[in-house]
Design a protein around this motif. Structure first.
Motif, PDB file in Angstrom:
ATOM      1  N   GLU A   1       0.855  -1.189   0.000  1.00 28.48           N
ATOM      2  CA  GLU A   1       0.000   0.000   0.000  1.00 28.48           C
ATOM      3  C   GLU A   1       0.887   1.234   0.000  1.00 28.48           C
ATOM      4  O   GLU A   1       1.878   1.322   0.725  1.00 28.48           O
ATOM      5  CB  GLU A   1      -0.924   0.037   1.217  1.00 28.48           C
ATOM      6  N   ILE A   2       0.509   2.201  -0.806  1.00 25.77           N
ATOM      7  CA  ILE A   2       1.283   3.436  -0.920  1.00 25.77           C
ATOM      8  C   ILE A   2       0.868   4.394   0.190  1.00 25.77           C
ATOM      9  O   ILE A   2      -0.316   4.714   0.336  1.00 25.77           O
ATOM     10  CB  ILE A   2       1.054   4.099  -2.292  1.00 25.77           C
ATOM     11  N   ILE A   3       1.847   4.825   0.985  1.00 25.58           N
ATOM     12  CA  ILE A   3       1.572   5.828   2.009  1.00 25.58           C
ATOM     13  C   ILE A   3       2.504   7.021   1.777  1.00 25.58           C
ATOM     14  O   ILE A   3       3.640   6.864   1.326  1.00 25.58           O
ATOM     15  CB  ILE A   3       1.710   5.276   3.439  1.00 25.58           C
ATOM     16  N   ILE A   4       1.998   8.215   2.068  1.00 24.08           N
ATOM     17  CA  ILE A   4       2.719   9.465   1.817  1.00 24.08           C
ATOM     18  C   ILE A   4       2.802  10.237   3.123  1.00 24.08           C
ATOM     19  O   ILE A   4       1.814  10.335   3.865  1.00 24.08           O
ATOM     20  CB  ILE A   4       1.984  10.324   0.763  1.00 24.08           C
ATOM     21  N   HIS A   5       3.966  10.799   3.407  1.00 21.30           N
ATOM     22  CA  HIS A   5       4.116  11.542   4.655  1.00 21.30           C
ATOM     23  C   HIS A   5       3.193  12.762   4.645  1.00 21.30           C
ATOM     24  O   HIS A   5       3.113  13.494   3.659  1.00 21.30           O
ATOM     25  CB  HIS A   5       5.563  11.983   4.857  1.00 21.30           C
ATOM     26  N   ALA A   6       2.481  12.938   5.742  1.00 28.92           N
ATOM     27  CA  ALA A   6       1.453  13.983   5.828  1.00 28.92           C
ATOM     28  C   ALA A   6       1.981  15.285   6.412  1.00 28.92           C
ATOM     29  O   ALA A   6       1.195  16.156   6.787  1.00 28.92           O
ATOM     30  CB  ALA A   6       0.267  13.475   6.659  1.00 28.92           C
TER      31      ALA A   6
ATOM     32  N   THR B   1      -3.097   5.954   1.316  1.00 28.57           N
ATOM     33  CA  THR B   1      -3.822   6.249   0.080  1.00 28.57           C
ATOM     34  C   THR B   1      -4.876   5.205  -0.268  1.00 28.57           C
ATOM     35  O   THR B   1      -5.823   5.504  -0.998  1.00 28.57           O
ATOM     36  CB  THR B   1      -2.842   6.360  -1.105  1.00 28.57           C
ATOM     37  N   GLY B   2      -4.690   3.972   0.186  1.00 26.59           N
ATOM     38  CA  GLY B   2      -5.568   2.887  -0.243  1.00 26.59           C
ATOM     39  C   GLY B   2      -5.177   2.322  -1.598  1.00 26.59           C
ATOM     40  O   GLY B   2      -5.750   1.339  -2.072  1.00 26.59           O
TER      41      GLY B   2
ATOM     42  N   GLY C   1      -3.530  -0.965  -8.455  1.00 26.11           N
ATOM     43  CA  GLY C   1      -4.923  -1.101  -8.048  1.00 26.11           C
ATOM     44  C   GLY C   1      -5.199  -0.506  -6.687  1.00 26.11           C
ATOM     45  O   GLY C   1      -4.403   0.267  -6.142  1.00 26.11           O
ATOM     46  N   ARG C   2      -6.354  -0.873  -6.154  1.00 24.70           N
ATOM     47  CA  ARG C   2      -6.789  -0.413  -4.835  1.00 24.70           C
ATOM     48  C   ARG C   2      -6.906  -1.614  -3.902  1.00 24.70           C
ATOM     49  O   ARG C   2      -7.221  -2.726  -4.337  1.00 24.70           O
ATOM     50  CB  ARG C   2      -8.161   0.256  -4.932  1.00 24.70           C
TER      51      ARG C   2
END
Length: 511
Positions: free
Chosen positions: A355-360, A387-388, A403-404
């Motif tokens: 899963e793709i995660i981005i620093h907030a 991100t999902g 994909g998701r």
């Protein structure tokens, strides 16, 4: 820097340069500013103050642009919503944002009139005789000079409602800092220069539309709008106005390139193009290169919440690639967990799907959803935005979206991404579009169901099945077991496939 100041700086630099074009009317930065000031001073007299929400239901037009800048000068919150929303979703957005003012036109009149307001806002209609006063009356009552209010860049500049494929839309408050940082990133990532020109294709209720408007303003460029924009009108304006850059969703590029009049127009001024909002097939990517011949072509992967995740500008070598993190971003791929149990430390090994995660913590990132602490807690965990989306890094460290989490299907014990199957099907010469879902099956757990929009109606199930059997990227487990031919694939306004509607089509076909 707050956005009101951004606009005033542009006006002071090049007051006589053309800022906006609509139909046969051209407005310089000074002329546009005079109307913006009239709108701002008039709204102020109506009681609009800092942090008030002004809801806008307008097409892309001069009036929408003037309202945007006037609201920024007031320190209020520009709150546009789509006129395509269902009555239920429109009502939800109204209840959620509690606007002080609602601005609408004939196309959105029904949505406004059908809505119920706990506190009645002031209604401003675009046409004469509409609402409590018309836009024309609003302008006439104002003054051509207006001193912008002092607004901190951490205050909210606008609120966009996400067009999710499930549940009610979520309000995404975006600060002046968020919008300014995202705009500077957009300019750098697209290699824009001073005096660029663009076609205002994407609506101002979408982050892509806002970004185009802001980027062109920062560069003292020309923003061209047409309230009713079809492919022929778009091509006409691209040619006649010598448009230099374009930023759209893939569907709009497809419509532009496939218009029967395409070859009649000179698009040689169009040197920089970009897309976002949905995946672009390899076939469409190649057509963009062949027919538009861009100097710079960017895939922008991001969201309303955090404008940029990654970008890729080597689509000639890696079509479909999402590239590397943006100039403000940090990214990780973590163990996919639909229940939300993964942490930022659960990174997957190289070459595996995660899963793709981005620093907030970047300047482009929002702080949380409007009135939705539950959704905020689910999306932002330990300062990372989940991100999902599922992705994988290639040997160069470039990202590909596969994909998701909620769309992944499992057949024969194998995790399958719909996107990779859709890419194979879309490469068939007789297929215009393809979309894939999973359907429950006693033997396999799930089977792959493919929805096909044919470009050639002689295509058959047998032909597609043989194509998949021979394709190097298609294993036996991934091969579709069921095909349905449809006229179109249901999509959100941003161009994302609405898979729940596909499931309904499949169920009705089986009935």
């Amino acid at each position: 820097m707050n956005l009101g100041t951004v606009f005033e700086c542009a006006v002071s630099r090049y007051p006589t340069h053309v800022a906006l074009v609509q139909e046969n009317n051209r407005y310089t930065y000074a002329q546009l500013n005079a109307e913006v000031n009239r709108v701002a001073s008039s709204l102020q007299r109506l009681g609009v103050t800092r942090r008030d929400r002004v809801m806008v239901l307008l097409k892309n037009r001069k009036e929408a642009v003037c309202l945007f800048w006037a609201i920024q000068k007031l320190g209020a919150i520009f709150t546009p919503i789509s006129m395509r929303l269902s009555p239920e979703d429109t009502q939800y957005c109204i209840n959620d944002s509690e606007p002080k003012v609602v601005v609408y036109e004939s196309s959105s009149r029904r949505s406004v009139q059908a809505a119920k307001f706990s506190d009645r806002p002031i209604f401003i209609g675009l046409e004469k005789g509409e609402g409590d006063l018309s836009y024309e009356e609003l302008v006439k009552r104002g003054t051509s000079t207006f001193e912008s209010l002092a607004v901190d860049d951490e205050e909210i500049a606008l609120m966009l409602y996400t067009s999710g494929t499930t549940g009610f839309p979520k309000g995404v408050p975006r600060s002046h800092k968020n919008e300014y940082a995202s705009t500077i990133a957009h300019i750098i990532q697209n290699t824009y220069e001073t005096f660029e020109s663009t076609l205002g294709v994407m609506p101002l209720y979408h982050t892509m539309g806002v970004r185009s408007l802001l980027a062109i303003c920062v560069l003292n460029g020309k923003y061209v709008v047409a309230p009713d924009l079809d492919p022929y009108t778009a091509l006409t304006l691209l040619s006649s106005e010598r448009i230099s850059c374009l930023y759209m969703i893939p569907r709009l590029y497809h419509e532009l390139l496939e218009d029967r009049s395409f070859s009649q127009f000179d698009l040689s001024a169009l040197r920089k193009i970009g897309y976002a909002g949905a995946p672009m097939s390899e076939a469409l990517t190649q057509k963009c290169f062949q027919r538009l011949r861009p100097k710079h072509f960017v895939n922008h992967y991001g969201s309303t919440e955090i404008y940029t995740f990654t970008t890729c500008a080597i689509l000639d070598k890696k079509p479909g690639c999402a590239g590397k993190p943006g100039i403000h971003q940090r990214m990780r791929l973590v163990t996919p967990d639909p229940s939300g149990g993964s942490t930022p430390q659960d990174e997957v090994p190289d070459g595996q799907i995660g899963e793709i995660i981005i620093h907030a913590g970047s300047d482009e990132a929002f702080k949380g959803y409007w009135n939705r602490p539950d959704a905020t807690r689910k999306a932002i965990r330990n300062q990372w935005y989940y991100t999902g989306d599922l992705g994988i890094l290639d040997e160069d460290g470039d990202l590909y979206i596969v994909g998701r989490i909620d769309e992944m299907l499992i057949s024969g014990g194998e995790n399958i991404s719909p996107v990779e199957i859709e890419e194979v099907l879309a490469s068939h010469p007789k297929v215009a579009e393809a979309a894939v879902i999973g359907e429950e099956d006693d033997r396999w757990g799930q089977i792959v169901v493919a929805f096909i929009v044919p470009s050639d109606h002689t295509v058959s199930v047998q032909e597609l099945d043989q194509f998949c059997k021979r394709h190097a990227k298609m294993s036996t487990t991934k091969r579709p077991r069921k095909y349905l031919f449809v006229e179109e694939i249901p999509k959100s306004p941003a161009g994302k496939v609405i898979r729940r509607e596909l499931r309904g089509l499949s169920e009705r076909n089986d009935a």
